[in-house]
Scaffold this motif. Structure first.
Motif, PDB file in Angstrom:
ATOM      1  N   GLY A 202       0.642  -1.463   0.318  1.00  0.00           N
ATOM      2  CA  GLY A 202       0.401  -0.103   0.233  1.00  0.00           C
ATOM      3  C   GLY A 202       1.053   1.259  -0.046  1.00  0.00           C
ATOM      4  O   GLY A 202       1.749   1.473   0.207  1.00  0.00           O
ATOM      5  N   PRO A 203      -0.094   2.296  -0.114  1.00  0.00           N
ATOM      6  CA  PRO A 203       0.845   3.864  -0.326  1.00  0.00           C
ATOM      7  C   PRO A 203       1.263   3.956   1.107  1.00  0.00           C
ATOM      8  O   PRO A 203       1.103   3.690   2.150  1.00  0.00           O
ATOM      9  N   ARG A 204       2.838   4.117   1.542  1.00  0.00           N
ATOM     10  CA  ARG A 204       3.926   4.721   1.986  1.00  0.00           C
ATOM     11  C   ARG A 204       4.479   5.755   1.982  1.00  0.00           C
ATOM     12  O   ARG A 204       4.769   6.057   1.188  1.00  0.00           O
ATOM     13  N   ASP A 205       5.062   6.269   2.757  1.00  0.00           N
ATOM     14  CA  ASP A 205       6.546   7.245   3.466  1.00  0.00           C
ATOM     15  C   ASP A 205       7.371   6.641   2.384  1.00  0.00           C
ATOM     16  O   ASP A 205       7.705   5.736   2.938  1.00  0.00           O
ATOM     17  N   VAL A 206       8.133   6.982   1.830  1.00  0.00           N
ATOM     18  CA  VAL A 206       9.302   7.634   1.076  1.00  0.00           C
ATOM     19  C   VAL A 206      10.155   6.858   1.908  1.00  0.00           C
ATOM     20  O   VAL A 206      11.084   6.387   1.797  1.00  0.00           O
ATOM     21  N   THR A 207      10.462   7.634   3.031  1.00  0.00           N
ATOM     22  CA  THR A 207      11.253   7.688   3.740  1.00  0.00           C
ATOM     23  C   THR A 207      11.307   5.794   4.207  1.00  0.00           C
ATOM     24  O   THR A 207      12.011   4.493   4.543  1.00  0.00           O
ATOM     25  N   SER A 208       9.987   5.455   4.928  1.00  0.00           N
ATOM     26  CA  SER A 208       9.910   4.598   5.230  1.00  0.00           C
ATOM     27  C   SER A 208      10.171   3.123   4.250  1.00  0.00           C
ATOM     28  O   SER A 208       9.960   2.074   4.882  1.00  0.00           O
ATOM     29  N   ALA A 209       9.828   3.295   3.223  1.00  0.00           N
ATOM     30  CA  ALA A 209       9.817   2.915   1.717  1.00  0.00           C
ATOM     31  C   ALA A 209      11.047   2.368   1.613  1.00  0.00           C
ATOM     32  O   ALA A 209      11.394   1.123   0.953  1.00  0.00           O
ATOM     33  N   PHE A 210      12.267   3.080   1.753  1.00  0.00           N
ATOM     34  CA  PHE A 210      13.561   2.347   1.809  1.00  0.00           C
ATOM     35  C   PHE A 210      13.641   1.794   2.067  1.00  0.00           C
ATOM     36  O   PHE A 210      14.724   0.773   1.357  1.00  0.00           O
ATOM     37  N   ARG A 211      13.698   0.395   2.817  1.00  0.00           N
ATOM     38  CA  ARG A 211      14.532  -0.786   4.222  1.00  0.00           C
ATOM     39  C   ARG A 211      13.547  -1.860   2.868  1.00  0.00           C
ATOM     40  O   ARG A 211      14.108  -2.540   2.388  1.00  0.00           O
ATOM     41  N   GLN A 212      12.002  -1.826   2.999  1.00  0.00           N
ATOM     42  CA  GLN A 212      11.329  -2.565   1.857  1.00  0.00           C
ATOM     43  C   GLN A 212      12.378  -2.122   0.262  1.00  0.00           C
ATOM     44  O   GLN A 212      12.358  -3.282  -0.043  1.00  0.00           O
ATOM     45  N   TYR A 213      12.093  -1.651  -0.500  1.00  0.00           N
ATOM     46  CA  TYR A 213      12.817  -0.964  -1.464  1.00  0.00           C
ATOM     47  C   TYR A 213      14.679  -1.452  -1.241  1.00  0.00           C
ATOM     48  O   TYR A 213      14.816  -2.469  -2.408  1.00  0.00           O
ATOM     49  N   GLN A 214      15.525  -1.181  -0.673  1.00  0.00           N
ATOM     50  CA  GLN A 214      16.750  -1.727  -0.833  1.00  0.00           C
ATOM     51  C   GLN A 214      17.183  -2.939  -0.156  1.00  0.00           C
ATOM     52  O   GLN A 214      17.578  -4.152  -0.961  1.00  0.00           O
ATOM     53  N   ALA A 215      15.939  -4.354   0.809  1.00  0.00           N
ATOM     54  CA  ALA A 215      16.208  -5.181   0.845  1.00  0.00           C
ATOM     55  C   ALA A 215      15.977  -6.456  -1.054  1.00  0.00           C
ATOM     56  O   ALA A 215      16.753  -7.225  -0.852  1.00  0.00           O
ATOM     57  N   LEU A 216      14.578  -5.874  -1.337  1.00  0.00           N
ATOM     58  CA  LEU A 216      14.188  -6.153  -2.571  1.00  0.00           C
ATOM     59  C   LEU A 216      15.418  -6.140  -3.855  1.00  0.00           C
ATOM     60  O   LEU A 216      15.394  -6.745  -4.786  1.00  0.00           O
ATOM     61  N   MET A 217      16.031  -5.290  -3.433  1.00  0.00           N
ATOM     62  CA  MET A 217      17.124  -4.775  -4.729  1.00  0.00           C
ATOM     63  C   MET A 217      18.280  -5.375  -4.577  1.00  0.00           C
ATOM     64  O   MET A 217      18.432  -6.237  -5.272  1.00  0.00           O
ATOM     65  N   GLU A 218      17.909  -5.660  -3.255  1.00  0.00           N
ATOM     66  CA  GLU A 218      19.789  -6.609  -3.201  1.00  0.00           C
ATOM     67  C   GLU A 218      19.081  -8.478  -3.414  1.00  0.00           C
ATOM     68  O   GLU A 218      19.591  -8.948  -4.052  1.00  0.00           O
ATOM     69  N   LYS A 219      18.472  -8.402  -3.281  1.00  0.00           N
ATOM     70  CA  LYS A 219      17.760  -9.496  -3.164  1.00  0.00           C
ATOM     71  C   LYS A 219      17.763  -9.746  -5.391  1.00  0.00           C
ATOM     72  O   LYS A 219      18.495 -10.990  -5.727  1.00  0.00           O
ATOM     73  N   LEU A 220      17.138  -9.073  -5.872  1.00  0.00           N
ATOM     74  CA  LEU A 220      17.283  -9.715  -7.170  1.00  0.00           C
ATOM     75  C   LEU A 220      18.828  -8.748  -8.143  1.00  0.00           C
ATOM     76  O   LEU A 220      18.685  -9.882  -9.035  1.00  0.00           O
ATOM     77  N   GLU A 221      19.578  -8.055  -7.276  1.00  0.00           N
ATOM     78  CA  GLU A 221      20.601  -7.937  -7.714  1.00  0.00           C
ATOM     79  C   GLU A 221      21.659  -9.450  -7.475  1.00  0.00           C
ATOM     80  O   GLU A 221      22.337  -9.716  -8.502  1.00  0.00           O
ATOM     81  N   ARG A 222      21.252 -10.237  -6.511  1.00  0.00           N
ATOM     82  CA  ARG A 222      21.976 -11.310  -6.164  1.00  0.00           C
ATOM     83  C   ARG A 222      21.761 -12.350  -6.672  1.00  0.00           C
ATOM     84  O   ARG A 222      22.111 -13.005  -7.407  1.00  0.00           O
ATOM     85  N   MET A 223      19.848 -12.405  -6.945  1.00  0.00           N
ATOM     86  CA  MET A 223      19.365 -13.822  -7.947  1.00  0.00           C
ATOM     87  C   MET A 223      19.470 -13.379  -9.140  1.00  0.00           C
ATOM     88  O   MET A 223      19.457 -14.029 -10.177  1.00  0.00           O
ATOM     89  N   ALA A 224      19.551 -11.881  -9.922  1.00  0.00           N
ATOM     90  CA  ALA A 224      19.580 -11.710 -11.378  1.00  0.00           C
ATOM     91  C   ALA A 224      18.503 -12.926 -11.871  1.00  0.00           C
ATOM     92  O   ALA A 224      18.996 -13.277 -13.645  1.00  0.00           O
ATOM     93  N   VAL A 225      16.973 -12.755 -11.109  1.00  0.00           N
ATOM     94  CA  VAL A 225      16.238 -13.169 -12.423  1.00  0.00           C
ATOM     95  C   VAL A 225      14.561 -12.393 -11.871  1.00  0.00           C
ATOM     96  O   VAL A 225      14.967 -11.438 -11.395  1.00  0.00           O
ATOM     97  N   GLY A 226      14.422 -12.723 -13.164  1.00  0.00           N
ATOM     98  CA  GLY A 226      12.856 -11.601 -13.570  1.00  0.00           C
ATOM     99  C   GLY A 226      12.931  -9.961 -13.239  1.00  0.00           C
ATOM    100  O   GLY A 226      14.575  -9.752 -13.293  1.00  0.00           O
ATOM    101  N   ASP A 227      12.181  -9.604 -13.714  1.00  0.00           N
ATOM    102  CA  ASP A 227      12.257  -7.983 -14.382  1.00  0.00           C
ATOM    103  C   ASP A 227      11.971  -8.081 -12.392  1.00  0.00           C
ATOM    104  O   ASP A 227      10.950  -7.958 -11.672  1.00  0.00           O
TER     105      ASP A 227
END
Length: 355
Positions: A202-227
């Motif tokens: 759902g809608p979240r503060d741009v600062t509070s969404a940073f941790r979710q963004y950082q964890a998901l970006m690290e996972k996608l870059e490590r696995m290198a799968v999917g868009d």
């Protein structure tokens, strides 16, 4: 050391005691001597050592025939020299227009103090707390006796701590000035929240969404799968702009983003909250309520851009946008960085919600 007879004598050292006056005292005596010489000589000879500009200034003062006549404005008397030395850069309305300016409510939208960081919902640093306390102490100078002041804030740690320190600074200042006023304790309201970004949760503060963004970006870059999801693409672009030293708020203001709350929606949300606070003040039989709102830089900058028609720049910590709403609520004056613009207050029933 031995003399010619072979007897040992004490070594001869240079004398270190001084019989002359110290240098500063010698210069003082020299100046005093010159003053006595100037007093005993003729006026023409005395003026020989005076600079030309000083002689011309004294001549003009002698020709004017004494001190300048006193000026009187609104019962205050002062000399023209005092008026010149105390003039300021602020543009003030003429005295005949002052009675026409009847403001019902004054709102000060203040950015939070220096925070510990933006990767989490961090609080203020000691410097940020001091800044907020000083802002509250400065605001206490303009509080009229018996006036009601309502302090509201966004529901984040840095905004709440800023509002708390403003409250303490105002109460300390009023105690110092010996005045009594109704200062309400800070309360968070949802309309002052930071601009939001859409996430799967759902809608979240741009600062509070940073941790979710950082964890998901690290996972996608490590696995290198999917868009990457599109919301992740936009928030990654936002934070990479900030890490690169550019201005992410300017990007948010000028480039339409599909998963970010639009700037105009933040402005409408602010006005919705202000209308609600003013309605509560009228219900409480206190129309002369002053509102102090502690919030974030992004919505403040969007509010100033909407009012002035251009981007005036990022507000500093504890910098403010002043909104003075005229009696009747139809128009208001918005002041930010030495510019004042008259705006039409949007009606409360014309406030669409952003989903």
């Amino acid at each position: 050391m031995a003399d010619e007879n072979g007897a040992r004598t004490a070594p001869a050292f240079r004398r270190t005691d001084r019989t002359d006056a110290p240098y500063y005292l010698a210069r003082y005596a020299e100046r005093k001597g010159l003053e006595r010489t100037a007093q005993s000589s003729s006026p023409a000879e005395a003026d020989a050592g005076v600079p030309l500009y000083l002689r011309r200034f004294r001549e003009r003062g002698a020709q004017s025939g004494g001190p300048s006549a006193l000026l009187e404005v609104d019962g205050d008397r002062f000399t023209p020299e005092y008026a010149r030395t105390t003039r300021e850069k602020e543009i003030l309305p003429p005295p005949e227009r002052k009675p026409q300016e009847d403001f019902a409510t004054e709102i000060r939208i203040i950015r939070h103090g220096i925070t510990q960081g933006y990767s989490t919902d961090s609080g203020l640093t000691p410097m940020g707390g001091w800044q907020s306390h000083q802002r509250g102490h400065s605001l206490s100078k303009s509080v009229r006796p018996g006036q009601k002041v309502r302090i509201v804030c966004a529901d984040t740690s840095r905004a709440r701590q800023t509002a708390d320190q403003i409250y303490r600074g105002m109460t300390d200042g009023l105690q110092q000035w010996g005045r009594q006023a109704d200062i309400g304790k800070p309360e968070p309201i949802p309309e002052l929240r930071n601009f939001q970004v859409w996430t799967p949760e759902g809608p979240r503060d741009v600062t509070s969404a940073f941790r979710q963004y950082q964890a998901l970006m690290e996972k996608l870059e490590r696995m290198a799968v999917g868009d990457r999801p599109r919301w992740l693409v936009e928030i990654d672009r936002f934070y990479r702009t900030q890490l690169g030293g550019a201005d992410p708020i300017y990007m948010w203001l000028t480039i339409p983003l599909m998963y970010f709350e639009p700037p105009q929606s933040c402005v409408r949300r602010f006005w919705r909250g202000f209308h609600r606070l003013m309605a509560q003040s009228s219900d409480d039989q206190s129309p002369d309520t002053r509102i102090i709102a502690a919030t974030h830089s992004g919505p403040i900058r969007a509010f100033a851009t909407w009012a002035h028609g251009y981007d005036p720049g990022e507000p500093y910590n504890t910098e403010e946008v002043v909104v003075r709403i005229r009696r009747g609520g139809g128009t208001a004056l918005v002041a930010y960085r030495n510019r004042v613009t008259e705006v039409n207050v949007p009606p409360p029933d014309d406030m669409p919600h952003w989903d």
